[in-house]
Structures are given as C-alpha cells and as structure tokens.
Motif scaffolding. Structure first.
Motif, mmCIF file in Angstrom:
data_model
loop_
_atom_site.group_PDB
_atom_site.id
_atom_site.type_symbol
_atom_site.label_atom_id
_atom_site.label_comp_id
_atom_site.label_asym_id
_atom_site.label_seq_id
_atom_site.Cartn_x
_atom_site.Cartn_y
_atom_site.Cartn_z
ATOM 1 N N UNK A 117 -15.687 0.691 -11.385
ATOM 2 C CA UNK A 117 -15.740 -0.373 -12.349
ATOM 3 C C UNK A 117 -14.481 -0.915 -12.577
ATOM 4 N N UNK A 118 -13.397 0.111 -12.719
ATOM 5 C CA UNK A 118 -11.891 -0.270 -12.971
ATOM 6 C C UNK A 118 -11.334 -1.088 -11.741
ATOM 7 N N UNK A 119 -11.754 -0.564 -10.375
ATOM 8 C CA UNK A 119 -11.533 -1.469 -9.321
ATOM 9 C C UNK A 119 -11.697 -2.861 -9.182
ATOM 10 N N UNK A 120 -13.112 -3.094 -9.764
ATOM 11 C CA UNK A 120 -13.562 -4.497 -9.743
ATOM 12 C C UNK A 120 -12.718 -5.338 -10.969
ATOM 13 N N UNK A 121 -12.209 -4.721 -12.073
ATOM 14 C CA UNK A 121 -11.489 -5.403 -12.997
ATOM 15 C C UNK A 121 -10.131 -5.591 -12.524
ATOM 16 N N UNK A 122 -9.614 -4.653 -11.614
ATOM 17 C CA UNK A 122 -8.321 -4.834 -10.900
ATOM 18 C C UNK A 122 -8.439 -5.843 -9.874
ATOM 19 N N UNK B 196 -11.822 11.841 -1.683
ATOM 20 C CA UNK B 196 -11.129 10.516 -1.069
ATOM 21 C C UNK B 196 -12.596 9.683 -0.747
ATOM 22 N N UNK B 197 -13.784 10.429 -0.403
ATOM 23 C CA UNK B 197 -14.810 9.525 -0.067
ATOM 24 C C UNK B 197 -15.507 9.077 -1.478
ATOM 25 N N UNK B 198 -16.054 7.867 -1.233
ATOM 26 C CA UNK B 198 -16.829 7.291 -2.433
ATOM 27 C C UNK B 198 -18.195 7.941 -2.308
ATOM 28 N N UNK B 199 -18.785 8.049 -3.523
ATOM 29 C CA UNK B 199 -20.045 8.894 -3.750
ATOM 30 C C UNK B 199 -20.956 7.710 -3.985
ATOM 31 N N UNK B 200 -21.622 6.920 -3.096
ATOM 32 C CA UNK B 200 -22.523 5.707 -3.582
ATOM 33 C C UNK B 200 -23.555 6.096 -4.499
ATOM 34 N N UNK C 54 4.265 6.491 -11.962
ATOM 35 C CA UNK C 54 4.887 6.132 -10.569
ATOM 36 C C UNK C 54 3.652 6.130 -9.788
ATOM 37 N N UNK C 55 2.756 6.851 -9.855
ATOM 38 C CA UNK C 55 1.340 6.894 -9.188
ATOM 39 C C UNK C 55 0.599 5.277 -9.088
ATOM 40 N N UNK C 56 0.563 5.204 -10.480
ATOM 41 C CA UNK C 56 -0.144 3.851 -10.863
ATOM 42 C C UNK C 56 0.644 2.642 -10.363
ATOM 43 N N UNK C 57 1.915 2.511 -10.369
ATOM 44 C CA UNK C 57 2.707 1.671 -9.934
ATOM 45 C C UNK C 57 2.567 1.274 -8.595
ATOM 46 N N UNK C 58 2.276 2.532 -7.797
ATOM 47 C CA UNK C 58 2.367 2.523 -6.310
ATOM 48 C C UNK C 58 0.871 2.016 -5.779
ATOM 49 N N UNK D 114 -7.934 6.353 -6.780
ATOM 50 C CA UNK D 114 -8.022 6.418 -8.179
ATOM 51 C C UNK D 114 -8.915 7.872 -8.341
ATOM 52 N N UNK D 115 -9.737 8.082 -7.349
ATOM 53 C CA UNK D 115 -10.538 9.548 -7.693
ATOM 54 C C UNK D 115 -9.617 10.471 -7.122
ATOM 55 N N UNK D 116 -8.974 10.411 -5.974
ATOM 56 C CA UNK D 116 -8.212 11.458 -5.242
ATOM 57 C C UNK D 116 -6.800 11.657 -6.275
ATOM 58 N N UNK D 117 -6.040 10.666 -6.545
ATOM 59 C CA UNK D 117 -4.682 10.813 -6.983
ATOM 60 C C UNK D 117 -4.764 10.864 -8.439
ATOM 61 N N UNK D 118 -5.518 10.094 -9.352
ATOM 62 C CA UNK D 118 -5.670 10.027 -10.402
ATOM 63 C C UNK D 118 -6.721 10.778 -11.145
ATOM 64 N N UNK D 119 -7.582 11.315 -10.341
ATOM 65 C CA UNK D 119 -8.733 12.237 -10.940
ATOM 66 C C UNK D 119 -9.508 11.293 -11.835
ATOM 67 N N UNK D 120 -9.624 10.031 -11.406
ATOM 68 C CA UNK D 120 -10.781 9.258 -12.303
ATOM 69 C C UNK D 120 -12.213 9.476 -11.790
ATOM 70 N N UNK D 121 -13.062 9.420 -12.858
ATOM 71 C CA UNK D 121 -14.526 9.939 -12.393
ATOM 72 C C UNK D 121 -14.894 8.494 -11.467
ATOM 73 N N UNK D 122 -15.873 8.891 -10.626
ATOM 74 C CA UNK D 122 -16.382 8.105 -9.417
ATOM 75 C C UNK D 122 -16.635 6.544 -9.767
#
Lengths: 119, 133
Positions: A46-51, B125-129, A5-9, A33-41
């Motif tokens: 990289x994924x954001x660009x693909x999306x 929440x902050x991007x770490x560039x 559901x988080x992903x959909x939103x 993605x980093x805050x709610x899905x705990x994805x590495x920075x």
C-alpha cells in the motif's frame, strides 16, 4: 539514524529506477521495505503505491514535456489495462504456488535477451 | 487488437502484484515497434489513474505506513527526476539495452521467488501475493 539512511537510499533508488525505466518502482520498493525496514507485506504494498504515484506523475510530466508521449496509444492501453487490473485482483488467490511467477519470469528473461541482443 | 491484448494481460499481471510494466513495455516494443521512451511514458501515465483508485482503497483501509512515507517520497522524487532526465537524453537503443538488463534481473527475481514459494519457504525479499488485498 541508520534506518533514516536506509529510507533515503531506498527512496532514491526507487525513484531512479522508476524514472529511468518507467517501471520497476514497486519491484524495488516492496521487497526493500519488507527486507530492510521490516514493514509488513500488505503495508509495504500500500505504501509503495502512495510513493510511486507522485514519482510517476513527475516522471510523466518530464517525458511529456520532451515529447515522449503517444496519447492515442496511452488511451487504448489505459482502458484494457484497467479491465485487466480488475480481473487480476479477482483471480489473485487462485495462483499462490508461484507457477505464474515462474512463467512470467521466463517471459521476462526471453524478452530481456531479445531487447539486449536484437533490434 | 494486439494493443488491447497486451494491455489486458499486463493489467491482469499488475492486479496480481507482479508489476505490469515488465510485461507491457517489452510487449509494446517487441510487437508494436514502439520507441523505448514512448513505451515507458505509456507505462508511467497509465499508472496514474490505476494508482489513484488503488491508493484510495488503501487509505480507507489504513494500510499506509505514514512514518516513512514523506522521506520515501522526497528522496524518490529526487531519484525520479535524475532517472527521467537520463532516460530523456540518452539514445533509445542504449536505453532499450539497459532496460533489457533490468528486465533480466527482474525476471531472475520472479523465478527465484517462484522457487521459494513452491518450496513453501518464507523470504522477506519475495512478495507474498496472498497477503496483498
């Protein structure tokens, strides 16, 4: 299920902002993605660009189809923007203390006030 | 000349991971009097070549999170169609004001994150560039 559901939103909201304002998709998606899905920075970036790439293509087609396009202006911007992008990625590590974010944050707020209250 | 200058600065900013559209769109509108929707379409279109090059290098480095990718793209496309239709059909002055509010929030976010990073604290929440290649 909760993560789905988080992903959909997150996907939906990113799309709304990117389509409505022609920008800001990455600003919404990377921190989400980093805050709610705990994805590495670096993976989130990289994924954001693909999306955002397919979203931008679809939004562009809709804008162009409605006649909201200035090819001459776009071409000029593309060239200088790509040169700038290269310079930016090279000097990235020289600004890590957040000073640049502060300067541009202030610039954005000033521009925002002007766009809301003045013609 | 001013077109190239604004574009160069926005390119440098996006290369550094701040999001060049937040500089490019208001720059085009304030200094060149471009209509809101046109400025937005410029930003969408310029992302296509830049995005393809960046994506190619990220795929090679294996940085793409594949599990969440398809859902984010599908729901993102639904959102972007709705968002684009609203942008296309509303008055450009109203859109400019809405964009201004969004820009204000993004500016506040950048200032918040600059304070976090100056204090050497971490915030998810902050991007770490520094970690963005």
């Amino acid at each position: 299920m909760k993560d789905k559901i988080k992903l959909y939103l997150i996907g939906f909201i990113t799309g709304i902002f990117n389509g409505l304002f022609g920008s800001g998709g990455g600003t919404v998606l990377v921190p989400s993605m980093t805050h709610f899905l705990k994805t590495e920075q670096h993976k989130a970036h990289a994924t954001a660009i693909a999306v955002i790439l397919p979203l931008s293509i679809i939004s562009s087609l809709l804008y162009v189809n409605k006649g909201y396009v200035d090819w001459n202006l776009t071409l000029k911007v593309v060239i200088a923007n790509m040169i700038g992008g290269y310079i930016g990625s090279k000097i990235l590590n020289k600004f890590t203390d957040g000073t640049l974010k502060l300067i541009f944050g202030i610039f954005m707020i000033a521009a925002a006030i002007r766009m809301v209250f003045f013609k | 000349m001013i077109i190239y200058l604004i574009s160069l600065i926005s390119g440098i900013i996006s290369g550094m991971g701040i999001g060049g559209g937040t500089i490019l769109i208001p720059g085009l509108i304030i200094f060149l009097n471009v209509k809101q929707q046109i400025a937005q379409s410029v930003n969408l279109l310029i992302f296509v070549p830049t995005g393809i090059i960046a994506l190619y290098s990220h795929i090679k480095q294996g940085n793409i999170e594949k599990e969440s990718l398809s859902i984010l793209i599908i729901f993102g496309i639904i959102g972007s169609i709705i968002g684009s239709f609203i942008a296309i059909f509303i008055n450009s002055n109203l859109l400019r004001k809405l964009f201004g509010i969004f820009l204000f929030l993004m500016g506040a976010y950048e200032i918040y994150c600059s304070i976090i990073s100056k204090k050497n604290k971490k915030n998810s929440l902050c991007k770490d560039e520094t970690k963005i290649p």
